[in-house]
Design a protein around this motif. Structure first.
Motif, PDB file in Angstrom:
ATOM      1  N   VAL A 318       0.839  -1.203   0.000  1.00  0.00           N
ATOM      2  CA  VAL A 318       0.000   0.000   0.000  1.00  0.00           C
ATOM      3  C   VAL A 318       0.870   1.248   0.000  1.00  0.00           C
ATOM      4  O   VAL A 318       0.651   2.179  -0.777  1.00  0.00           O
ATOM      5  CB  VAL A 318      -0.949   0.007   1.218  1.00  0.00           C
ATOM      6  CG1 VAL A 318      -1.738   1.316   1.276  1.00  0.00           C
ATOM      7  CG2 VAL A 318      -1.917  -1.176   1.154  1.00  0.00           C
ATOM      8  N   THR A 319       1.875   1.286   0.878  1.00  0.00           N
ATOM      9  CA  THR A 319       2.717   2.488   0.963  1.00  0.00           C
ATOM     10  C   THR A 319       3.534   2.696  -0.313  1.00  0.00           C
ATOM     11  O   THR A 319       3.738   3.839  -0.734  1.00  0.00           O
ATOM     12  CB  THR A 319       3.654   2.424   2.177  1.00  0.00           C
ATOM     13  OG1 THR A 319       4.468   1.244   2.106  1.00  0.00           O
ATOM     14  CG2 THR A 319       2.864   2.391   3.477  1.00  0.00           C
ATOM     15  N   THR A 320       3.966   1.601  -0.932  1.00  0.00           N
ATOM     16  CA  THR A 320       4.698   1.729  -2.193  1.00  0.00           C
ATOM     17  C   THR A 320       3.820   2.358  -3.267  1.00  0.00           C
ATOM     18  O   THR A 320       4.258   3.248  -4.014  1.00  0.00           O
ATOM     19  CB  THR A 320       5.194   0.342  -2.669  1.00  0.00           C
ATOM     20  OG1 THR A 320       6.084  -0.201  -1.689  1.00  0.00           O
ATOM     21  CG2 THR A 320       5.918   0.440  -4.002  1.00  0.00           C
ATOM     22  N   LYS A 321       2.562   1.915  -3.348  1.00  0.00           N
ATOM     23  CA  LYS A 321       1.622   2.476  -4.321  1.00  0.00           C
ATOM     24  C   LYS A 321       1.289   3.928  -3.990  1.00  0.00           C
ATOM     25  O   LYS A 321       1.144   4.764  -4.889  1.00  0.00           O
ATOM     26  CB  LYS A 321       0.335   1.631  -4.335  1.00  0.00           C
ATOM     27  CG  LYS A 321      -0.598   1.951  -5.504  1.00  0.00           C
ATOM     28  CD  LYS A 321      -0.003   1.466  -6.816  1.00  0.00           C
ATOM     29  CE  LYS A 321      -0.996   1.543  -7.953  1.00  0.00           C
ATOM     30  NZ  LYS A 321      -0.436   1.074  -9.234  1.00  0.00           N
ATOM     31  N   MET A 322       1.180   4.236  -2.695  1.00  0.00           N
ATOM     32  CA  MET A 322       0.892   5.608  -2.297  1.00  0.00           C
ATOM     33  C   MET A 322       2.004   6.560  -2.744  1.00  0.00           C
ATOM     34  O   MET A 322       1.742   7.655  -3.243  1.00  0.00           O
ATOM     35  CB  MET A 322       0.703   5.688  -0.780  1.00  0.00           C
ATOM     36  CG  MET A 322      -0.579   5.054  -0.277  1.00  0.00           C
ATOM     37  SD  MET A 322      -0.735   5.106   1.528  1.00  0.00           S
ATOM     38  CE  MET A 322      -0.970   6.880   1.794  1.00  0.00           C
ATOM     39  N   LYS A 323       3.243   6.121  -2.582  1.00  0.00           N
ATOM     40  CA  LYS A 323       4.373   6.959  -2.996  1.00  0.00           C
ATOM     41  C   LYS A 323       4.384   7.129  -4.511  1.00  0.00           C
ATOM     42  O   LYS A 323       4.647   8.225  -5.020  1.00  0.00           O
ATOM     43  CB  LYS A 323       5.685   6.337  -2.510  1.00  0.00           C
ATOM     44  CG  LYS A 323       5.867   6.360  -1.008  1.00  0.00           C
ATOM     45  CD  LYS A 323       7.125   5.610  -0.602  1.00  0.00           C
ATOM     46  CE  LYS A 323       7.274   5.547   0.907  1.00  0.00           C
ATOM     47  NZ  LYS A 323       8.474   4.765   1.314  1.00  0.00           N
ATOM     48  N   ALA A 324       4.097   6.053  -5.229  1.00  0.00           N
ATOM     49  CA  ALA A 324       4.120   6.093  -6.697  1.00  0.00           C
ATOM     50  C   ALA A 324       3.041   6.998  -7.268  1.00  0.00           C
ATOM     51  O   ALA A 324       3.212   7.564  -8.351  1.00  0.00           O
ATOM     52  CB  ALA A 324       3.962   4.672  -7.255  1.00  0.00           C
ATOM     53  N   THR A 325       1.923   7.141  -6.551  1.00  0.00           N
ATOM     54  CA  THR A 325       0.798   7.938  -7.049  1.00  0.00           C
ATOM     55  C   THR A 325       0.617   9.254  -6.294  1.00  0.00           C
ATOM     56  O   THR A 325      -0.360   9.966  -6.513  1.00  0.00           O
ATOM     57  CB  THR A 325      -0.509   7.131  -6.943  1.00  0.00           C
ATOM     58  OG1 THR A 325      -0.734   6.763  -5.573  1.00  0.00           O
ATOM     59  CG2 THR A 325      -0.453   5.874  -7.799  1.00  0.00           C
TER      60      THR A 325
END
Length: 461
Positions: A318-325
């Motif tokens: 989740v945090t990886t996707k949050m950073k990417a978006t």
């Protein structure tokens, strides 16, 4: 006895022979492997590792083993003692440490404990990093420090610093919360929430607090996972007091359940939805949750003209996707709120402060706030597996069978129908395929889930 090694850490039961659970010998091995990994991958020049724990009965024993092992590996240790998971995550950054270990099995029963491993940002190791720690542990490819290079120990309390960090958030409206004069009930399942939540609420100006199970002795009075069937006592308390809202947390305080003024459950899936609604009202931006979380977050996000994205299951995903978006808010449907303005970790303290700010601004009952959101129901079912079943082949066949719909395969297979969805994924801990489905009624959710389960069983024969 059980020992489980996964993306969310190393979990095990206490007691029994070495190798059968998370016992002293196993703990030394895994902590030594983690220390060796950090030594090879340290990025900020620090030699400090932070250790924090929840109030589990085995916590003090585990703490002494972990601290001693890290010192034996040559690391300086800052032991923050009884602390929430998000407190430990923040302490890593406050100390400019090179890593951190949280001793908590989260919502698991009292006989469990776990090592949750952090990097220098106070965030969980990713899957590749976790696999490397396990490789080092298996090969015992580590060596301990000589007498002149043993680590040192400092003991600190970071609870007040964490609370102050929450109060300092721009969207936490302390004055509005004070003026609202809320009465609040809390259930902290006899763990560290019993220390932190009363202090947080008082700092927010809440003077009327009804406490249940707030003695941090690790003797859980009910199943520690904050699900409706486990929160009957606080539900009764809500009906016998004048409480405006109730909050229940798990033992390490990274999952937040909200209880309405009438004793009804707000719904763990809707904790993130409500907090996101408040954040988006003041800060437009993208949102993220995992594939098994409610569609309600997507609906609320689109209401503000913003973009919603889904990640694979697991907080680090989740945090990886949050950073990417560049998401402004995100989390998981289990009551986990991740607010990047604070830090990239599930944090019930942040969730409580933002939700109370939301309540104070809306000037509505909690049940009225809940009623304003799209109504969805999630059914959780499973299919038992035998060794002969080729799960990957089944998932591929399901994907092809429903290819006319929007299908996502980054974590199992999720099929998005126009008005419902089904997500199937192989469990990391049990020989089952989990089948989660969501629709506007529980009957519809169970029916569409049952349909997919029937397809799986047919393909398995």
């Amino acid at each position: 006895m059980a020992l489980i090694k996964s993306i969310s850490g190393i979990r095990g039961t206490i007691g029994g022979k070495a190798g059968e659970g998370l016992n002293p010998l196993d703990t030394v091995k895994f902590v030594s492997a983690y220390a060796a990994f950090i030594r090879e991958n340290v990025r900020n020049g620090s030699n400090t590792i932070v250790v924090g724990r929840d109030a589990r009965i085995s916590g003090k024993m585990m703490e002494q083993i972990v601290v001693g092992t890290l010192m034996g590996m040559g690391f300086d240790v800052v032991n923050i003692g009884l602390a929430t998971t998000p407190t430990t995550e923040l302490a890593v950054t406050f100390e400019n440490a090179c890593g951190g270990i949280i001793l908590t099995a989260s919502h698991n029963p009292r006989q469990w404990n776990a090592l949750k491993l952090l990097n220098e940002k106070g965030e969980f190791l990713n899957a590749n990093e976790g696999e490397e720690v396990l490789r080092i542990a298996e090969s015992e490819d580590f060596s301990f420090a000589h007498i002149d290079h043993l680590g040192t120990l400092k003991e600190k309390d970071y609870t007040d610093k964490h609370i102050q960090a929450v109060l300092d958030l721009a969207l936490v409206d302390v004055e509005a919360i004070k003026e609202a004069d809320f009465e609040i009930s809390i259930d902290c399942v006899n763990s560290v929430g019993g220390i932190v939540l009363p202090k947080l609420l008082k700092a927010l100006g809440v003077n009327k607090i009804n406490e249940i199970y707030c003695t941090p002795n690790g003797d859980f009075p009910h199943n520690p996972e904050p699900l409706p069937e486990h929160l009957k006592d606080i539900s009764i308390m809500m009906k016998t007091t004048n409480s405006d809202v109730g909050f229940a947390v798990d033992p390490d305080v990274d999952r937040l359940a909200i209880i309405c003024e009438n004793g009804d459950m707000f719904g763990e899936e809707y904790t993130l939805v409500a907090v996101a609604d408040y954040v988006l009202k003041h800060t437009l931006g993208n949102t993220v949750s995992n594939l098994s979380s409610s569609r309600a977050l997507r609906d609320v996000t689109r209401k503000y003209g913003c973009e919603y994205n889904a990640s694979a299951v697991g907080e680090v995903n989740v945090t990886t996707k949050m950073k990417a978006t560049n998401a402004v808010i995100g989390g998981e449907g289990n009551g986990g709120v991740i607010y990047p303005a604070s830090h990239y970790g599930r944090d019930s303290l942040v969730g409580i402060a933002l939700f109370l700010s939301h309540m104070a601004h809306e000037k509505k009952k909690v049940s009225e706030i809940r009623a304003a959101y799209p109504q969805y129901y999630i059914a959780k079912q499973k299919v038992e597996l035998t060794p002969s079943i080729d799960v990957d082949a089944i998932l591929k066949a399901v994907k092809e069978k429903f290819s006319q719909y929007d299908v996502t395969d980054i974590d199992g297979v999720k099929i998005d129908f126009p008005d419902k969805w089904v997500h199937l994924r192989k469990s990391n801990t049990e020989p089952i395929i989990r089948v989660y489905s969501e629709a506007h009624t529980m009957t519809e959710a169970e029916e569409i889930g049952g349909l997919i389960m029937a397809v799986i069983k047919e393909l398995a024969n």
